[in-house]
Design a protein around this motif. Structure first.
Motif, PDB file in Angstrom:
ATOM      1  N   ILE A   1     -10.448  -5.902  -4.128  1.00  0.00           N
ATOM      2  CA  ILE A   1      -9.207  -4.504  -4.367  1.00  0.00           C
ATOM      3  C   ILE A   1      -9.585  -4.300  -2.239  1.00  0.00           C
ATOM      4  O   ILE A   1     -10.846  -3.586  -2.305  1.00  0.00           O
ATOM      5  N   PRO A   2      -9.085  -5.105  -1.592  1.00  0.00           N
ATOM      6  CA  PRO A   2      -9.450  -4.348  -0.242  1.00  0.00           C
ATOM      7  C   PRO A   2      -9.694  -2.291  -0.498  1.00  0.00           C
ATOM      8  O   PRO A   2      -8.054  -2.443  -0.701  1.00  0.00           O
TER       9      PRO A   2
ATOM     10  N   LEU B   1      -0.697  -0.423  10.233  1.00  0.00           N
ATOM     11  CA  LEU B   1      -2.400  -0.522  10.454  1.00  0.00           C
ATOM     12  C   LEU B   1      -2.017  -1.258  11.662  1.00  0.00           C
ATOM     13  O   LEU B   1      -1.948  -2.167  11.955  1.00  0.00           O
TER      14      LEU B   1
ATOM     15  N   PHE C   1      -9.448   1.505   1.571  1.00  0.00           N
ATOM     16  CA  PHE C   1      -9.294   2.080   2.582  1.00  0.00           C
ATOM     17  C   PHE C   1     -10.330   3.383   2.000  1.00  0.00           C
ATOM     18  O   PHE C   1      -9.698   4.317   0.861  1.00  0.00           O
ATOM     19  N   GLY C   2     -11.235   4.286   3.035  1.00  0.00           N
ATOM     20  CA  GLY C   2     -10.879   5.521   3.557  1.00  0.00           C
ATOM     21  C   GLY C   2     -10.133   6.717   4.000  1.00  0.00           C
ATOM     22  O   GLY C   2      -9.011   6.053   4.101  1.00  0.00           O
ATOM     23  N   ARG C   3     -10.446   7.819   4.438  1.00  0.00           N
ATOM     24  CA  ARG C   3      -9.718   8.258   4.788  1.00  0.00           C
ATOM     25  C   ARG C   3      -9.283   8.222   6.162  1.00  0.00           C
ATOM     26  O   ARG C   3      -8.893   9.276   6.665  1.00  0.00           O
ATOM     27  N   GLY C   4     -10.465   8.209   6.528  1.00  0.00           N
ATOM     28  CA  GLY C   4     -10.278   7.496   8.652  1.00  0.00           C
ATOM     29  C   GLY C   4     -10.993   8.498   8.987  1.00  0.00           C
ATOM     30  O   GLY C   4     -10.839   9.834   9.027  1.00  0.00           O
TER      31      GLY C   4
ATOM     32  N   GLN D   1      -4.525   3.035  13.441  1.00  0.00           N
ATOM     33  CA  GLN D   1      -3.344   3.890  12.832  1.00  0.00           C
ATOM     34  C   GLN D   1      -3.028   4.627  13.645  1.00  0.00           C
ATOM     35  O   GLN D   1      -2.971   5.901  13.908  1.00  0.00           O
TER      36      GLN D   1
ATOM     37  N   TYR E   1       0.331  -1.331   0.022  1.00  0.00           N
ATOM     38  CA  TYR E   1      -0.272   0.038  -0.110  1.00  0.00           C
ATOM     39  C   TYR E   1       0.803   1.430  -0.109  1.00  0.00           C
ATOM     40  O   TYR E   1       2.294   1.407   0.623  1.00  0.00           O
TER      41      TYR E   1
ATOM     42  N   PHE F   1      -9.526   3.734  10.262  1.00  0.00           N
ATOM     43  CA  PHE F   1      -9.945   3.234   9.282  1.00  0.00           C
ATOM     44  C   PHE F   1     -10.725   2.110   9.072  1.00  0.00           C
ATOM     45  O   PHE F   1     -10.324   0.582   9.958  1.00  0.00           O
TER      46      PHE F   1
ATOM     47  N   GLY G   1      -5.372   7.463   3.502  1.00  0.00           N
ATOM     48  CA  GLY G   1      -5.349   6.589   3.551  1.00  0.00           C
ATOM     49  C   GLY G   1      -5.119   6.102   2.804  1.00  0.00           C
ATOM     50  O   GLY G   1      -3.937   6.047   2.141  1.00  0.00           O
ATOM     51  N   PRO G   2      -4.608   4.196   3.335  1.00  0.00           N
ATOM     52  CA  PRO G   2      -3.643   3.829   2.571  1.00  0.00           C
ATOM     53  C   PRO G   2      -4.442   3.831   0.895  1.00  0.00           C
ATOM     54  O   PRO G   2      -5.830   2.898   1.101  1.00  0.00           O
TER      55      PRO G   2
ATOM     56  N   GLN H   1       0.491   5.004   1.245  1.00  0.00           N
ATOM     57  CA  GLN H   1      -0.074   6.114   2.311  1.00  0.00           C
ATOM     58  C   GLN H   1       0.130   7.697   1.594  1.00  0.00           C
ATOM     59  O   GLN H   1       1.071   7.395   2.603  1.00  0.00           O
TER      60      GLN H   1
ATOM     61  N   LEU I   1      -3.673   0.490  -2.133  1.00  0.00           N
ATOM     62  CA  LEU I   1      -3.530  -0.236  -2.866  1.00  0.00           C
ATOM     63  C   LEU I   1      -2.494  -0.042  -4.333  1.00  0.00           C
ATOM     64  O   LEU I   1      -2.878   0.250  -4.466  1.00  0.00           O
TER      65      LEU I   1
END
Lengths: 114, 112
Positions: free
Chosen positions: B99-100, B43, B102-105, B37, A35, B88, A42-43, A37, A45
């Motif tokens: 496809i995992p 994370l 993540f948002g901005r958290g 995180q 990933y 997150f 956010g991270p 970041q 991929l």
């Protein structure tokens, strides 16, 4: 259980130079992810491996980024040549199966391109 | 892609108070995961809730999932200064494509 190991912890390079990151996942974890970041986000991929095969690299900028996972264990991510916008933390994660029961992340490599 | 979006973007509370953060997503999921995180670190997986579960607890954490609203919430009870971190959510759509993302958290600050 040892965690996901990443090195180096920090790296500063000049633009147009090349850099490589290393990841050693948890023993027995078949799936490995890289990933990116960027600060405040956010991270994202970059690439996903299942054993030593690539499952998805649709978000990897292939003109400058490359990754490999020889023998289905350790992995390296390379950037050549680096750009200023590549400054970010590069995180490696692994999981037991592709249909994840939760990832384990490494501490990441903080890359600064100047 | 299956992206979870967290809100609020930032949350500031006093120690001892409860903290609630939310995650919304767009399509059906197999499971949803919450991660923490700490600044400058990787994370840490907190909890995974499957699509057929509505609520899950782990210590001071309580996660709910409403698949009809495509949303999840993470509640941290009796917060501590050590809970200061970004949180997150990530979704697994199941099936052959995974496809995992993540948002901005949510950035949580707990003041001692």
């Amino acid at each position: 259980e040892a965690g996901v190991a990443q090195s180096p912890r920090y790296k500063i390079i000049e633009k147009r130079q090349s850099v490589a990151f290393w990841c050693n996942p948890i023993s027995g974890h078949a799936t490995l992810y890289w990933y990116q970041q960027i600060l405040g986000q956010g991270p994202k991929l970059l690439i996903q491996f299942q054993n030593n095969g690539v499952v998805d690299d649709s978000q990897l900028p292939k003109d400058r980024f490359s990754a490999e996972r020889l023998k289905g264990v350790d992995s390296t991510l390379k950037i050549q040549p680096a750009k200023l916008e590549d400054s970010a933390v590069y995180l490696c994660a692994s999981s037991l199966e592709r249909l994840s029961y939760g990832y384990t992340f490494g501490s990441g490599t903080r890359l600064t391109v100047v | 892609s299956q992206q979870g979006e967290e809100d609020p973007q930032a949350l500031s509370i006093q120690e001892g108070e409860n903290a609630t953060m939310n995650c919304s997503y767009k399509t059906s999921i197999n499971n949803l995961q919450w991660y923490r995180q700490n600044s400058g670190r990787g994370l840490v997986h907190l909890i995974l809730i499957r699509s057929n579960e509505r609520e899950k607890h782990s210590g001071r954490l309580r996660v709910t999932l409403d698949t009809s609203k495509k949303s999840s919430s993470l509640l941290i009870t009796a917060s501590r200064a050590a809970d200061t971190a970004s949180y997150f959510c990530a979704t697994d759509p199941g099936g052959g494509s995974y496809i995992p993302t993540f948002g901005r958290g949510t950035s949580l600050i707990v003041h001692p």
